[in-house]
Design an enzyme around this catalytic site. Sequence first.
Site, PDB file in Angstrom:
ATOM      1  N   LYS A   6      64.952 -12.851  17.621  1.00  0.00           N
ATOM      2  CA  LYS A   6      66.412 -12.950  17.646  1.00  0.00           C
ATOM      3  C   LYS A   6      66.912 -12.505  19.009  1.00  0.00           C
ATOM      4  O   LYS A   6      66.257 -11.699  19.683  1.00  0.00           O
ATOM      5  CB  LYS A   6      67.022 -12.047  16.572  1.00  0.00           C
ATOM      6  N   GLY A  25      80.286 -20.405   5.467  1.00  0.00           N
ATOM      7  CA  GLY A  25      81.112 -20.253   4.259  1.00  0.00           C
ATOM      8  C   GLY A  25      81.948 -21.493   3.967  1.00  0.00           C
ATOM      9  O   GLY A  25      82.094 -21.894   2.808  1.00  0.00           O
TER      10      GLY A  25
END
Length: 416
Positions: free
Chosen positions: A105, A222
């Site tokens: 990451k 979302g």
Amino acid sequence: MSKVNPFEMAQQQLLDCANILNLDQGVVNILMQPQKQIQVSIPVKMDDGTIQVFQGFRVQYNNALGPYKGGIRFHPDETIDTVRALAAWMTWKGSVLGLPLGGGKGGVICNPKAMSDGELERLSRGYVRALWQHIGPDMDVPAPDVYTSGQIMAWMMDEYSVISGKNQYGVVTGKPVIVGGSLGRGDATARGGMYTLREAANEVGLDLSKAKIAILGFGNVGSFAASLAGEMFGSRIVAVSDSKGGVYDEQGIDIASLNGHKKKTRSVIGYKGLKTLTNEDVLALPVDIIVAAAPDEGAINGRIAKTIKAKIICELANGPTTPDGDEVFVKNGLHVIPDFLCNAGGVTVSYYEMVQNMYMHYWTLDEVYSKLDKAMTKSYHEVLDASKEYKINMRQAAYVVAVRRVVEAMKVRGWV
Ligand code: NAD
């Protein structure tokens, strides 16, 4: 960004799994820390002529199964501990899906919202110039994450290609389709999560066409999840929230119209004059499913978990639940689709992008969706089976499936 130290949370979850699998202490010691952490200073000439120096990170957690893989975040509150935790979760995520990838990451401490496109381009190219020796199609392949985009990936790929003297599409994923991106990458995380939700609903006997859903974090992931849940299952989205709070309509929210409102006002607040709720209020609503899609690690702690009435928690975000929140879920019999399984659709299609780049042969949208559905469904059931076999919860089971594979690879490679 976070109330708890996310890396300590990730380590605690791993220790729990190490106990279940009775792992050798030496193996645990390897898995508890990243293999490599690189911190760089990136000088950027700003539009006003001044030089600003940004701090960037790349954490390479474990590459037993394949090249490191994981996104890059541009965020003002980025910390090395968040990046470490996310790199660990990437390792388990690739593994639980059975992908030939390790985990990594990256992050840069910056406020992209206050930067011009030119400044962002110079920062993105500077990140690659600082790190190019550590990344590459068979070494470490970054991707977009919070506040990084396909455009940023295109600049990064171009900079790496210039440095290497040849086109290197495979150095990052999440690129625009015109420069080697895969079809279907845009909504892959949410879509993959919806495939696991379909299986979970089946498992707990919930009819998705009648289900009420609250979505915490109406951002990229979302908002796609909201549209897809309606499209694929006919579920009713009754509440959505963002960093400013949430809105609730028992009758269901028209997601296309909410998207328009959010585009105009940059928030879900004020939609159709609905009352503003806090994010905690949203979690406590009488719904069947909570989709956790806010980049707020550890938001669901033990106290908040007790207020939740839903039957299924669909963790599209990374690390939304603390270990004491998990204890409450187990006690109350909630079915959790754990983060690194639930949100693995993004990295899975990223892997498809790597394969397509290598072969220079590109798949149709239907091919991508059908492969993704098969991969997510298979992994969900492997985790469910492990939870039944070991009599453990779904998060522990996801760890068991993922860690077992990484340990097996470490063993056959002769690391342990
Ligand atoms: P995003 O920035 O597009 O959206 C995040 C949304 O959450 C925004 O609407 C923001 O206002 C809202 N938010 C921020 N803090 C909040 C809070 N405390 N409570 C409620 N809402 C809040 O980010 P995204 O790409 O949608 O990512 C969301 C989560 O999903 C992150 O945890 C990310 O790591 C994870 N994830 C994303 C991907 C991907 O493909 N984008 C893949 C895997 C995991």
